[in-house]
Design an enzyme around this catalytic site. Structure first.
Site, PDB file in Angstrom:
ATOM      1  N   CYS A  81       0.862  -1.177   0.000  1.00  0.00           N
ATOM      2  CA  CYS A  81       0.000   0.000   0.000  1.00  0.00           C
ATOM      3  C   CYS A  81       0.899   1.227   0.000  1.00  0.00           C
ATOM      4  CB  CYS A  81      -0.892  -0.023   1.241  1.00  0.00           C
ATOM      5  SG  CYS A  81      -1.870   1.484   1.484  1.00  0.00           S
ATOM      6  N   CYS A 195      -1.239   3.921  -6.679  1.00  0.00           N
ATOM      7  CA  CYS A 195      -1.989   3.202  -5.641  1.00  0.00           C
ATOM      8  C   CYS A 195      -2.112   1.767  -6.133  1.00  0.00           C
ATOM      9  CB  CYS A 195      -3.362   3.836  -5.433  1.00  0.00           C
ATOM     10  SG  CYS A 195      -4.488   2.864  -4.383  1.00  0.00           S
TER      11      CYS A 195
END
Length: 285
Positions: A81, A195
């Site tokens: 992440c 992302c």
């Protein structure tokens, strides 16, 4: 996991939700004989719209639980992440100096190598773009390219829910906000997917930006770095296995893993430990 698969500890992978499956896919391709444990912290998502203290607390809880439970004890950790990497990885490494911890960051350097116009779009969460880690990375490369950074509020959540209509609408909105895309002078010819959720919208994005614009993510580089940091590799006698856990709705992770990885396995509720638990809490909008 069967006894044979338990001979070597697994590699832990976590994200705020299903986006980190894009990293897991690259890891399985690079390390097909290793075992993996994937944790989707969906009960606390989205990280990209939380403050850094909240994300750090979640990263510490997940790491502690993966190390504390004998049946899950990991040999390495991949923070799959961008937001959690920016907020927490330096402190996780301080907390666990003996544990190999690999993070992710927007692939600005690979994008520079690919770009011919020198104009690069960066799609990422607001949390990633506002982090000091990203600002430092961008500043160090500012003389090599011009970066047009676009926060993409809501896109990770739409991908998480597999809301294709909302995904497409947001992709249209954010690619238009970046400006002129193409291969001509002054145009953005490279788009960084900052992302881990966003590669799962790559089909929609490529259709919008055209075949001449390259999409860049960080799955393969992260997988190669993980290989380099392992003390040894699993024997090549059998394919590795993967356990999936979620702090949210297990069906979301199960369906995403089947859809994107061809991985059809049950999803467990993320285990509880003493102190801070993995329990679900109401989401903050």
């Amino acid at each position: 996991m069967p006894e044979a698969a338990q001979r070597k500890p697994p590699i832990g992978v976590f994200d705020s939700g299903v986006g980190g499956l894009s990293i897991l896919k690259a890891l399985q391709a690079e390390l097909p004989h290793e075992n993996f444990i994937y944790v989707a912290d969906s009960g606390f998502a989205p990280y990209g719209e939380r403050d850094q203290g909240f994300v750090l607390a979640r990263a510490r809880v997940i790491t502690r639980q993966l190390l504390r439970q004998p049946e899950l004890a990991i040999q390495a950790l991949v923070v799959a992440c961008n937001t959690a990497t920016a907020a927490a990885i330096h402190l996780l490494r301080q907390d666990y100096p003996e544990l190999p911890i690999i993070g992710v960051e927007p692939a600005l350097k690979p994008a520079i190598a690919l770009s011919r116009t020198g104009r690069i779009g960066v799609m990422a969460t607001r949390g990633t773009l506002n982090s000091q880690k990203f600002k430092t990375l961008q500043a160090g490369l500012a003389e090599q390219a011009q970066f047009i950074c676009q926060p993409c509020d809501g896109l990770a959540d739409a991908i998480e829910r597999h809301d294709t209509e909302q995904m497409t609408a947001l992709c249209v909105q954010y690619t238009q906000a970046i400006g002129r895309l193409g291969t001509g002078p002054g145009e953005v010819d490279t788009l960084v997917l900052g992302c881990t959720h966003y590669p799962f919208a790559s089909q929609q994005l490529q259709a919008l930006v055209g075949p001449g614009v390259r999409l860049v993510d960080n799955g393969a580089p992260v997988a190669r770095q993980t290989r380099r940091m392992l003390s040894s590799l699993a024997p090549e006698s059998a394919p590795g296995e993967c356990l999936l856990f979620s702090t949210g709705d297990p069906a979301i992770l199960q369906n995403a893993a089947k859809r994107w990885l061809g991985l059809d396995v049950p999803v467990g509720a993320a285990p509880c430990g003493s102190g801070a638990l993995w329990e679900r809490r109401p989401r903050r909008d």
